[in-house]
Design a protein around this motif. Structure first.
Motif, PDB file in Angstrom:
ATOM      1  N   GLY A 211       0.792  -1.226   0.000  1.00  0.00           N
ATOM      2  CA  GLY A 211       0.000   0.000   0.000  1.00  0.00           C
ATOM      3  C   GLY A 211       0.818   1.266   0.000  1.00  0.00           C
ATOM      4  N   ARG A 212       2.093   1.190   0.373  1.00  0.00           N
ATOM      5  CA  ARG A 212       2.957   2.376   0.390  1.00  0.00           C
ATOM      6  C   ARG A 212       3.642   2.605  -0.948  1.00  0.00           C
ATOM      7  N   THR A 213       4.052   1.525  -1.610  1.00  0.00           N
ATOM      8  CA  THR A 213       4.859   1.661  -2.819  1.00  0.00           C
ATOM      9  C   THR A 213       4.151   1.264  -4.107  1.00  0.00           C
ATOM     10  N   GLY A 214       3.071   0.477  -3.992  1.00  0.00           N
ATOM     11  CA  GLY A 214       2.431  -0.045  -5.194  1.00  0.00           C
ATOM     12  C   GLY A 214       3.124  -1.262  -5.773  1.00  0.00           C
ATOM     13  N   GLU A 215       4.208  -1.719  -5.145  1.00  0.00           N
ATOM     14  CA  GLU A 215       4.942  -2.878  -5.647  1.00  0.00           C
ATOM     15  C   GLU A 215       4.182  -4.172  -5.344  1.00  0.00           C
ATOM     16  N   ILE A 216       4.461  -5.192  -6.152  1.00  0.00           N
ATOM     17  CA  ILE A 216       3.858  -6.502  -5.956  1.00  0.00           C
ATOM     18  C   ILE A 216       4.751  -7.319  -5.026  1.00  0.00           C
ATOM     19  N   ARG A 217       4.186  -7.805  -3.953  1.00  0.00           N
ATOM     20  CA  ARG A 217       4.930  -8.578  -2.963  1.00  0.00           C
ATOM     21  C   ARG A 217       4.783 -10.067  -3.253  1.00  0.00           C
ATOM     22  N   GLY A 218       5.530 -10.527  -4.234  1.00  0.00           N
ATOM     23  CA  GLY A 218       5.500 -11.935  -4.613  1.00  0.00           C
ATOM     24  C   GLY A 218       4.457 -12.240  -5.659  1.00  0.00           C
ATOM     25  N   ALA A 219       3.217 -11.928  -5.375  1.00  0.00           N
ATOM     26  CA  ALA A 219       2.099 -12.116  -6.311  1.00  0.00           C
ATOM     27  C   ALA A 219       0.951 -11.272  -5.795  1.00  0.00           C
ATOM     28  N   SER A 220       0.005 -11.005  -6.652  1.00  0.00           N
ATOM     29  CA  SER A 220      -1.179 -10.263  -6.189  1.00  0.00           C
ATOM     30  C   SER A 220      -2.372 -10.605  -7.060  1.00  0.00           C
ATOM     31  N   PHE A 221      -3.553 -10.441  -6.478  1.00  0.00           N
ATOM     32  CA  PHE A 221      -4.772 -10.524  -7.266  1.00  0.00           C
ATOM     33  C   PHE A 221      -4.836  -9.326  -8.208  1.00  0.00           C
ATOM     34  N   THR A 222      -5.551  -9.528  -9.310  1.00  0.00           N
ATOM     35  CA  THR A 222      -5.896  -8.430 -10.208  1.00  0.00           C
ATOM     36  C   THR A 222      -7.403  -8.239 -10.105  1.00  0.00           C
ATOM     37  N   ALA A 223      -7.799  -7.123  -9.515  1.00  0.00           N
ATOM     38  CA  ALA A 223      -9.210  -6.891  -9.219  1.00  0.00           C
ATOM     39  C   ALA A 223      -9.906  -6.162 -10.367  1.00  0.00           C
ATOM     40  N   VAL A 224     -11.205  -6.391 -10.468  1.00  0.00           N
ATOM     41  CA  VAL A 224     -12.020  -5.582 -11.372  1.00  0.00           C
ATOM     42  C   VAL A 224     -12.542  -4.349 -10.634  1.00  0.00           C
TER      43      VAL A 224
ATOM     44  N   ALA B  38      17.617   6.570  -6.682  1.00  0.00           N
ATOM     45  CA  ALA B  38      16.995   5.595  -7.588  1.00  0.00           C
ATOM     46  C   ALA B  38      17.299   4.163  -7.163  1.00  0.00           C
ATOM     47  N   ALA B  39      18.471   3.943  -6.556  1.00  0.00           N
ATOM     48  CA  ALA B  39      18.892   2.589  -6.197  1.00  0.00           C
ATOM     49  C   ALA B  39      18.295   2.111  -4.877  1.00  0.00           C
ATOM     50  N   ASP B  40      17.647   2.994  -4.144  1.00  0.00           N
ATOM     51  CA  ASP B  40      17.099   2.623  -2.840  1.00  0.00           C
ATOM     52  C   ASP B  40      15.769   1.905  -3.040  1.00  0.00           C
ATOM     53  N   GLY B  41      15.809   0.582  -2.980  1.00  0.00           N
ATOM     54  CA  GLY B  41      14.622  -0.218  -3.236  1.00  0.00           C
ATOM     55  C   GLY B  41      13.559  -0.111  -2.167  1.00  0.00           C
ATOM     56  N   LYS B  42      13.862   0.512  -1.036  1.00  0.00           N
ATOM     57  CA  LYS B  42      12.873   0.654   0.031  1.00  0.00           C
ATOM     58  C   LYS B  42      11.934   1.829  -0.193  1.00  0.00           C
ATOM     59  N   LEU B  43      12.303   2.715  -1.117  1.00  0.00           N
ATOM     60  CA  LEU B  43      11.517   3.929  -1.331  1.00  0.00           C
ATOM     61  C   LEU B  43      10.482   3.730  -2.424  1.00  0.00           C
ATOM     62  N   SER B  44       9.312   4.319  -2.245  1.00  0.00           N
ATOM     63  CA  SER B  44       8.311   4.354  -3.307  1.00  0.00           C
ATOM     64  C   SER B  44       8.695   5.425  -4.319  1.00  0.00           C
ATOM     65  N   LYS B  45       8.002   5.433  -5.437  1.00  0.00           N
ATOM     66  CA  LYS B  45       8.268   6.467  -6.435  1.00  0.00           C
ATOM     67  C   LYS B  45       7.981   7.855  -5.861  1.00  0.00           C
ATOM     68  N   ILE B  46       6.954   7.962  -5.033  1.00  0.00           N
ATOM     69  CA  ILE B  46       6.661   9.247  -4.390  1.00  0.00           C
ATOM     70  C   ILE B  46       7.822   9.653  -3.503  1.00  0.00           C
ATOM     71  N   GLU B  47       8.303   8.740  -2.687  1.00  0.00           N
ATOM     72  CA  GLU B  47       9.386   9.043  -1.753  1.00  0.00           C
ATOM     73  C   GLU B  47      10.681   9.375  -2.486  1.00  0.00           C
ATOM     74  N   LYS B  48      10.925   8.734  -3.612  1.00  0.00           N
ATOM     75  CA  LYS B  48      12.105   9.043  -4.411  1.00  0.00           C
ATOM     76  C   LYS B  48      12.017  10.455  -4.980  1.00  0.00           C
ATOM     77  N   ALA B  49      10.854  10.808  -5.503  1.00  0.00           N
ATOM     78  CA  ALA B  49      10.677  12.166  -6.041  1.00  0.00           C
ATOM     79  C   ALA B  49      10.823  13.209  -4.938  1.00  0.00           C
ATOM     80  N   GLN B  50      10.272  12.927  -3.768  1.00  0.00           N
ATOM     81  CA  GLN B  50      10.408  13.850  -2.643  1.00  0.00           C
ATOM     82  C   GLN B  50      11.867  14.028  -2.244  1.00  0.00           C
ATOM     83  N   ALA B  51      12.615  12.919  -2.185  1.00  0.00           N
ATOM     84  CA  ALA B  51      14.028  12.997  -1.815  1.00  0.00           C
ATOM     85  C   ALA B  51      14.829  13.774  -2.858  1.00  0.00           C
ATOM     86  N   ALA B  52      14.517  13.550  -4.139  1.00  0.00           N
ATOM     87  CA  ALA B  52      15.220  14.271  -5.205  1.00  0.00           C
ATOM     88  C   ALA B  52      14.915  15.764  -5.166  1.00  0.00           C
TER      89      ALA B  52
END
Length: 499
Positions: free
Chosen positions: A166-179, A388-402
């Motif tokens: 919910g923080r990053t939007g990344e898939i944690r192993g697998a995920s459902f695809t909802a309608v 960019a290399a910090d895999g713990k950051l979301s895209k939002i957090e990366k943009a904020q840091a930049a």
């Protein structure tokens, strides 16, 4: 932070913030189980609305409060006369708090999830894990995801499709695809950041009864990019105003074989409302540019001395540097000279500072200008490699840091474009269609930002409004969009009533 981001329709709340809101609600005397009942009832209503003729609703319940929502939904669906089968992940005897209460209220047997066998007419309600998931989806759950995917069954997700962070939007192993996804009180970053956004289906934000003031008190500066975010700053951008009151935008051209990108930016700037637009061209590219320009003016600017002389004209108040310009010392020299004005630094302008970024960042910090950088993923990696290399950051957090590091507004491009200010304020753009990723599209976006800066909009609002208008231009153009067509389809800014 502007009140626009506290409009519940536009707000983004991180999972930790939402957890704090839940605690505040309980501390204020609100019965937490009543909130769970509201959430579960909203899910059941959505399922019945979307699939009124479903042969069977299959509810997957997890070991926490997301599972509790599922138990409430299952009970409501059963009471409505629907055929319901409920499968639980984990030992239901270990449920605690509201989830245990919801399970008891359901009053029927919960089958172990490993026993689920898909039936062709099943409709899945995914209440395994919500937006708070920050680890790999358990193997058992991943296996169920695979079965559902293989069967091609529709999924209604509770809060967020299980497996999406919910923080990053990344898939944690697998995920459902909802309608369809039903979330509560406010959207989460995982709903709007890719790849999570692509797996949520339609998003429904349901008010379960937590006072908006409690949500607003915990929310940070994150939101969805809608006109309410920047409308107040755009109020004076009236296309009927005399051209000399709508600013003078200058766009820098590359050499004779690299002029098209700058002309696209200039044309977009003119279409987006800049009063005057001038293409600044090196001597050798003058004939090529002159053959293609009409309303856009042309100025010979060959070197830094020419630029310094031109900058004595204070009416030049915004610049676009980078599209097709060329990488190297000239780009660096020009950019450093322009930081005191309003500047969009794009493409080659960004890459030119790969090895000398501190010089640029220090100049921006000292200049007090309005600088917007517009990197795509590769350019972001070149200019901000450690972020960019910090895999713990979301895209939002990366943009904020930049943005904080560079002292500039960062517009991080992509299907989930993020606009971030050095203050930490950020919005995610969600209206861009996939076909907007066409050659020259970024050049058009740079020109729209430049037009907004020329008309006096602050850098953050100028970038956010431009991303939104760019997305709308893509929608108006349709799937056959080319950059030239995007320019022609840049619409006026929305009316006051738009949200």
């Amino acid at each position: 932070m502007p009140n626009a981001l506290h409009d519940m329709r536009n707000l983004l709340v991180t999972p930790p913030e939402m957890q704090a809101v839940d605690k505040d609600a309980a501390g204020s005397g609100i019965d937490s189980f009543s909130l769970m009942r509201s959430a579960g009832m909203a899910v059941s209503a959505a399922a019945l609305r979307l699939f009124p003729s479903a042969a069977r609703f299959v509810v997957f319940c997890g070991p926490g409060n997301n599972g509790g929502d599922g138990y409430v939904a299952a009970a409501a669906l059963t009471a409505s006369g629907a055929n319901v089968a409920l499968y639980a992940l984990g030992d239901t005897g270990k449920l605690k708090g509201d989830a245990a209460r919801a399970h008891a209220a359901y009053g029927r047997e919960a089958i172990s999830i490993e026993l689920y066998e898909p039936q062709s007419q099943d409709v899945i309600i995914d209440a395994l894990f919500g937006a708070g998931l920050a680890r790999e989806l358990p193997d058992q759950a991943q296996e169920i995801v695979g079965r559902v995917d293989q069967a091609g069954l529709p999924v209604v997700a509770v809060d967020l499709p299980s497996g999406i962070d919910g923080r990053t939007g990344e898939i944690r192993g697998a995920s459902f695809t909802a309608v369809h996804t039903v979330t509560f009180m406010a959207a989460k970053p995982g709903h709007v950041l890719m790849p999570g956004r692509g797996r949520c289906g339609t998003l429904e934000v349901f008010d379960i009864g937590i006072p908006a003031r409690l949500v607003a008190a915990r929310a940070g500066g994150l939101g969805i990019n809608v006109p309410a975010v920047w409308r107040q700053c755009a109020a004076g951008l009236d296309p009927a105003t005399h051209k000399f009151k709508r600013g003078h935008l200058a766009v820098f051209s590359g050499g004779p074989t690299s002029t098209g990108a700058a002309r696209l930016s200039a044309a977009a700037g003119l279409r987006a409302g800049a009063g005057l637009v001038t293409l600044a061209s090196p001597t050798e590219a003058i004939p090529v540019n002159a053959a293609h320009l009409t309303a856009v003016m042309l100025k010979e600017i060959g070197n830094a001395a020419d630029l310094a002389e031109w900058l004595k004209d204070s009416r030049l108040n915004a610049f676009v540097l980078g599209p097709g310009f060329g990488i190297g010392e000239k780009a660096r020299d020009f950019a450093l000279m322009l930081c005191e004005r309003a500047l969009v630094l794009d493409a080659d302008g960004l890459t030119s500072f790969k090895e000398r970024r501190s010089e640029l960042f220090d100049r921006i910090a000292a200049s007090g200008g309005q600088v917007v950088m517009t990197p795509h993923e590769g350019e972001f990696q070149r200019l901000f490699p450690e972020i960019a290399a910090d895999g713990k950051l979301s895209k939002i957090e990366k943009a904020q840091a930049a943005a904080k590091l560079s002292h500039a507004v960062i517009l991080s491009k992509g299907p989930d474009t993020v606009i971030a200010a050095p203050s930490g304020r950020a919005v995610v753009n969600v209206n861009a269609p996939p076909w907007l990723a066409t050659a020259g599209s970024g050049d058009v976006l740079a020109g729209i930002i430049g037009a907004h800066l020329a008309q006096g909009m602050p850098a953050f609002e100028a970038a956010a409004a431009a991303a939104w208008r760019h997305g709308e231009a893509g929608r108006r153009t349709g799937r056959s969009a080319t950059a030239e067509m995007l320019v022609e389809n840049i619409a006026p800014l929305p009316e006051e009533s738009a949200s």
